[in-house]
Design an enzyme around this catalytic site. Structure first.
Site, PDB file in Angstrom:
ATOM      1  N   SER A 183       0.718  -1.099  -0.119  1.00 42.78           N
ATOM      2  CA  SER A 183      -0.043   0.084   0.087  1.00 42.78           C
ATOM      3  C   SER A 183       0.893   1.314   0.234  1.00 42.78           C
ATOM      4  CB  SER A 183      -0.948  -0.070   1.161  1.00 42.78           C
ATOM      5  OG  SER A 183      -1.483   1.163   1.469  1.00 42.78           O
ATOM      6  N   TYR A 229      -2.182  -0.801  10.173  1.00 44.38           N
ATOM      7  CA  TYR A 229      -2.036  -1.069   8.874  1.00 44.38           C
ATOM      8  C   TYR A 229      -0.625  -0.506   8.157  1.00 44.38           C
ATOM      9  CZ  TYR A 229      -4.004  -1.174   3.946  1.00 44.38           C
ATOM     10  OH  TYR A 229      -4.223  -1.568   2.689  1.00 44.38           O
TER      11      TYR A 229
END
Length: 292
Positions: A138, A151
């Site tokens: 990501s 995350y």
């Protein structure tokens, strides 16, 4: 570009979003696609849309036995595995001091350890065919926003893991790639945007860092990367430019957070009091399935 016709592609987290979209696109190019993940009913629907070249297996990427059983099923049904796309991922919302601990740790277990387990179980088959491993990381691996500590840590870990693994398996003819999508219009992002506290926090991100792109933007570039057996895939390509200034990004993020985080921190505590820590943390169908 490589031809995927006749190749067997195993994709985790293929019930919706990037995983389902890649399955459909690669199958249209002649690949045989194995859909592996928790949302069995949704994956079956994807497989049915694709047709005979697709089949779904239910497995939690954090469960060794389930992954091994699914992998054995894929090999038995399709005869081997050429490409593995470790796409399964979840996210939570919350600040470190107040987020539900179990929800926080589940993200790291799914998003980081799930990639390691997926690759470890399938690697012997990929080595046999001198294939390709791709992990979906990501933009969060590069820019570390408040409210996303777990995350960001997991996705940064995925990038580091792939860099190490790439050097380990190059002599075996296996290539390893890592993809860094920014905000893509998926169930996960839309669910996070709907959060009463953290949706507003994300909406305040400046410029390109806060922009959400259509799913096809990610599918176009990741599909191209798979065909090229790419080392790194940036979605969009400007994400790659951030790597050049990665070292100066944390102070910039901290500066921008000074005016926005105090109010969000207070609102997060109120949200947890009203809905409970677990409910306030979970985003997306996948996250709900993984933390049930």
């Amino acid at each position: 570009m490589a031809n995927v016709k006749g190749k067997v592609v195993l994709i985790t987290g293929a019930a919706r979003g990037i995983g389902a979209g890649l399955a459909e696109r690669l199958a249209a190019r002649g690949a045989k696609v194995a859909l592996v993940g928790l949302e069995a009913d949704e994956q079956r629907k994807v497989a049915e849309r694709i047709g005979d070249s697709a089949r779904a297996w239910e497995a939690d990427v954090t469960d060794w036995d389930a992954l091994e059983k699914a992998t054995a099923g894929v090999v038995e049904h399709f005869g081997g595995i050429d490409i593995v796309i470790a796409n399964a991922g979840i996210a939570t919302t919350g600040f470190v001091r107040s987020v539900d601990p179990a929800a926080f740790e589940k993200v790291i277990e799914v998003d980081l350890l799930g990639v390691w387990r997926t690759f470890r179980v399938t690697l012997p088959h990929v080595i046999e065919r001198k294939g390709y491993l791709l992990a979906i990381s990501s933009l969060a691996a590069i820019t570390h926003a408040p409210g996303m500590a777990n995350y960001a840590a997991a996705k940064a870990g995925v990038e580091a893991f792939c860099n190490s693994l790439r050097a380990e398996v190059a002599h075996l003819g296996v290539k390893v790639g890592v993809a860094h999508p920014t905000w893509i219009r998926t169930d996960l992002v839309e669910s996070a945007d709907a959060h009463p506290v953290f949706g507003k926090l994300r909406a305040g991100m400046p410029g390109l860092l806060g922009k959400t792109y259509p799913l096809d933007v990610a599918l176009d570039q990741i599909e191209e990367g798979v065909l090229k057996r790419a080392r790194v895939i940036h979605v969009p390509k400007w994400v790659g430019l951030l790597k050049a200034i990665r070292s100066v990004l944390p102070p910039i993020v901290e500066l921008g957070a000074r005016t926005r985080v105090p109010a969000a921190d207070k609102a997060a505590l109120e949200d947890i009091k009203a809905r409970g820590a677990r409910e306030a943390a979970i985003t997306g169908h996948g996250g709900r399935a993984a933390t049930h």
